[in-house]
Design a protein around this motif. Sequence first.
Motif, PDB file in Angstrom:
ATOM      1  N   TRP A 153       0.840  -1.186   0.000  1.00 26.72           N
ATOM      2  CA  TRP A 153       0.000   0.000   0.000  1.00 26.72           C
ATOM      3  C   TRP A 153       0.881   1.243   0.000  1.00 26.72           C
ATOM      4  N   GLU A 154       0.290   2.368  -0.376  1.00 27.81           N
ATOM      5  CA  GLU A 154       0.946   3.673  -0.272  1.00 27.81           C
ATOM      6  C   GLU A 154      -0.128   4.735  -0.122  1.00 27.81           C
ATOM      7  N   ALA A 155       0.267   5.882   0.437  1.00 23.58           N
ATOM      8  CA  ALA A 155      -0.700   6.956   0.658  1.00 23.58           C
ATOM      9  C   ALA A 155       0.019   8.260   0.958  1.00 23.58           C
ATOM     10  N   GLU A 184      -1.579  -8.355  -6.265  1.00 23.96           N
ATOM     11  CA  GLU A 184      -0.808  -8.957  -7.353  1.00 23.96           C
ATOM     12  C   GLU A 184      -0.071  -7.902  -8.166  1.00 23.96           C
ATOM     13  N   GLY A 185       0.463  -6.893  -7.477  1.00 21.13           N
ATOM     14  CA  GLY A 185       1.267  -5.859  -8.115  1.00 21.13           C
ATOM     15  C   GLY A 185       0.488  -4.764  -8.802  1.00 21.13           C
ATOM     16  N   LYS A 186      -0.840  -4.832  -8.783  1.00 21.20           N
ATOM     17  CA  LYS A 186      -1.664  -3.836  -9.451  1.00 21.20           C
ATOM     18  C   LYS A 186      -2.546  -3.108  -8.440  1.00 21.20           C
ATOM     19  N   ALA A 187      -2.898  -1.872  -8.774  1.00 19.99           N
ATOM     20  CA  ALA A 187      -3.779  -1.101  -7.900  1.00 19.99           C
ATOM     21  C   ALA A 187      -5.117  -1.823  -7.772  1.00 19.99           C
ATOM     22  N   PHE A 188      -5.529  -2.037  -6.540  1.00 24.74           N
ATOM     23  CA  PHE A 188      -6.761  -2.778  -6.273  1.00 24.74           C
ATOM     24  C   PHE A 188      -7.852  -1.860  -5.729  1.00 24.74           C
ATOM     25  N   LEU A 189      -7.524  -1.100  -4.692  1.00 28.57           N
ATOM     26  CA  LEU A 189      -8.478  -0.162  -4.115  1.00 28.57           C
ATOM     27  C   LEU A 189      -7.772   1.149  -3.795  1.00 28.57           C
TER      28      LEU A 189
END
Length: 217
Positions: free
Chosen positions: A67-69, A96-101
């Motif tokens: 995650w990041e923010a 899996e390495g892709k933006a999810f939420l």
Amino acid sequence: MAAALACLAAAGAAAWAVGWFWGVPGWPGRPWGATRTPQGLRSVAAVPGMLTEGLHLVGRRMGVRQWEADARRIAQPLEGKALRFEEVQDGVFYREGKAFLNFEGDGGLYEEPTGRLWLQGRFRLQHPQGYRLDARDLVWESGPQRLTTQQPVRVEAPQFTVEAGSMVLDVAAGVAHLRDGVTLHQAAGVHVRAPAADWHVETGEVVVYGSAEAWRP
């Protein structure tokens, strides 16, 4: 009974790590699913007890970004304490390495040794396809990649709305387990009440469990 209702984060490769950077005024917004490289940002040494403004956080486990923010205010932790932050924006949970939420909300705490993240207050999470989740007081566990809350949640999509008493969101599996009483409102006018349901985030499918009651107003 199970009825399917098809309604539709920088740091090094340590076991857990968090990165923080000075924010740059006027940094352009990014579209859903985009990632950011820290160009134009400079690192800030972690001084215990220091309060800084406009930082970017990245949470990793085993070198993998989870995650990041961005946060407006961050208090660097004293020894043995968690990192405290406020006014979260442009947050992303990855799957899996892709933006999810994507997520934004009030603030929280990050405990680096355990990788546990507390999102305190009100938060809104959104899937790139447009599904929206409103929740509060969420806890992220980095090992199982799980986001939980014991507070009521609300899921909104063009075809339906779901309300539940609590939630366990398994990010690794892409499924939100909605519990403690679930009410599903379909755009077609059908309402369903059940003890529990699973929301498959990527597809939007909702599967209700238990003795379900359906009605039209």
